[in-house]
Design an enzyme around this catalytic site. Sequence first.
Site, PDB file in Angstrom:
ATOM      1  N   CYS A  79      35.778  64.878  36.422  1.00 20.63           N
ATOM      2  CA  CYS A  79      36.324  64.618  35.086  1.00 20.63           C
ATOM      3  C   CYS A  79      36.992  65.913  34.683  1.00 20.63           C
ATOM      4  O   CYS A  79      36.331  66.880  34.322  1.00 20.63           O
ATOM      5  CB  CYS A  79      35.246  64.223  34.080  1.00 20.63           C
ATOM      6  SG  CYS A  79      35.875  64.169  32.385  1.00 20.63           S
ATOM      7  N   CYS A  99      36.559  66.840  30.490  1.00 26.52           N
ATOM      8  CA  CYS A  99      35.356  67.205  29.743  1.00 26.52           C
ATOM      9  C   CYS A  99      34.072  66.967  30.521  1.00 26.52           C
ATOM     10  O   CYS A  99      32.999  67.046  29.947  1.00 26.52           O
ATOM     11  CB  CYS A  99      35.283  66.438  28.432  1.00 26.52           C
ATOM     12  SG  CYS A  99      35.044  64.680  28.673  1.00 26.52           S
ATOM     13  N   SER A 100      34.150  66.649  31.799  1.00 25.32           N
ATOM     14  CA  SER A 100      32.953  66.436  32.613  1.00 25.32           C
ATOM     15  C   SER A 100      32.180  65.184  32.231  1.00 25.32           C
ATOM     16  O   SER A 100      30.964  65.141  32.366  1.00 25.32           O
ATOM     17  CB  SER A 100      32.008  67.643  32.547  1.00 25.32           C
ATOM     18  OG  SER A 100      32.708  68.838  32.766  1.00 25.32           O
ATOM     19  N   CYS A 101      32.855  64.136  31.746  1.00 23.79           N
ATOM     20  CA  CYS A 101      32.080  62.927  31.467  1.00 23.79           C
ATOM     21  C   CYS A 101      31.615  62.316  32.784  1.00 23.79           C
ATOM     22  O   CYS A 101      32.211  62.510  33.838  1.00 23.79           O
ATOM     23  CB  CYS A 101      32.802  61.957  30.542  1.00 23.79           C
ATOM     24  SG  CYS A 101      34.308  61.286  31.186  1.00 23.79           S
TER      25      CYS A 101
END
Lengths: 198, 113
Positions: A103, A106-108
């Site tokens: 991601c 935002c690293s979702c």
Amino acid sequence: MTAEETAGRPSAALRTEALEQLLVERGLIDPAVVDRLITTYETNIGPLNGAKVVAKAWTDPAYRERLLADGTTATKELGFGGPQGEHIVVVENSAKEHNVVVCTLCSCYPWPLLGLPPSWYKDPAYRARVVREPRTVLSEMGLDLDADVRITVRDSSSEVRWLVLPERPAGTESLSEDELVELVTRDAMVGVAKVAAP
Amino acid sequence: MSAPLSVDGIAAPPRANGELLFAAPWESRAFGLAVSLYEAGAFDWPRFQAALIARIGAWDADRVGDWSYYHHWLAALEDVLVDTGAVPGGEVASRAEALALRPAGHDHPHPHP
């Protein structure tokens, strides 16, 4: 030390404590609920849920079809949902096709299936490099793919959270669904590893 | 915290596939606050996510200071709460400054033996 701390601003620990106090005073949160939630994510929710989804898909062709057609509904069928458990799209890895998930924004990450993301997944280097040079990054992480394997990088967003259905390893034909669950790792479901036979 | 963390045994911190989920207690607290507020209906998840993307994007643009995911997480949470009017801007900072003035050992009211 972060730039914020060097600038003499209160540390993140103090800001968090201050924020919690303000939220409790306004009746917006209950610290006991926050405690329970943290414990749940730290100890109960991990990659095991995702492993159950994968093992079921390996042993039940009709479920596999449903999972690849609509990941959110098929994972809910097994009781897994919640924040970041919506918009799940499952892609299948094979001997010639390899998917790896990132991601970049935002690293979702699909928490209800895989738990909270590991530190490398959130790292700016992984987020930036796996898009540009996936084969090299995978190799550095211990996964060497043959030159003829096509690699597709899947970028998760608020609209799509990717989950990799790894290839079932050869030699596991006689294993039960429960035994297969034990083999499936988090890294295989992100696409940075393969599932190894026992 | 200066004590070395034990890798196994009952004192071991919770780990996922051998990795610490949170590097410091405030990180898990900041995580828990955001999810609790979301579950209580204080904001929609995409709203928080958009704030997190904005914070991480701003850091990515000039890369000043060390990378800390939960710093961005906390800042995004503060942004959303200011935005919704739940916690007006500046209140967190002034409360944190007040907390910083507490005497050392404030959280240990009784002297240790």
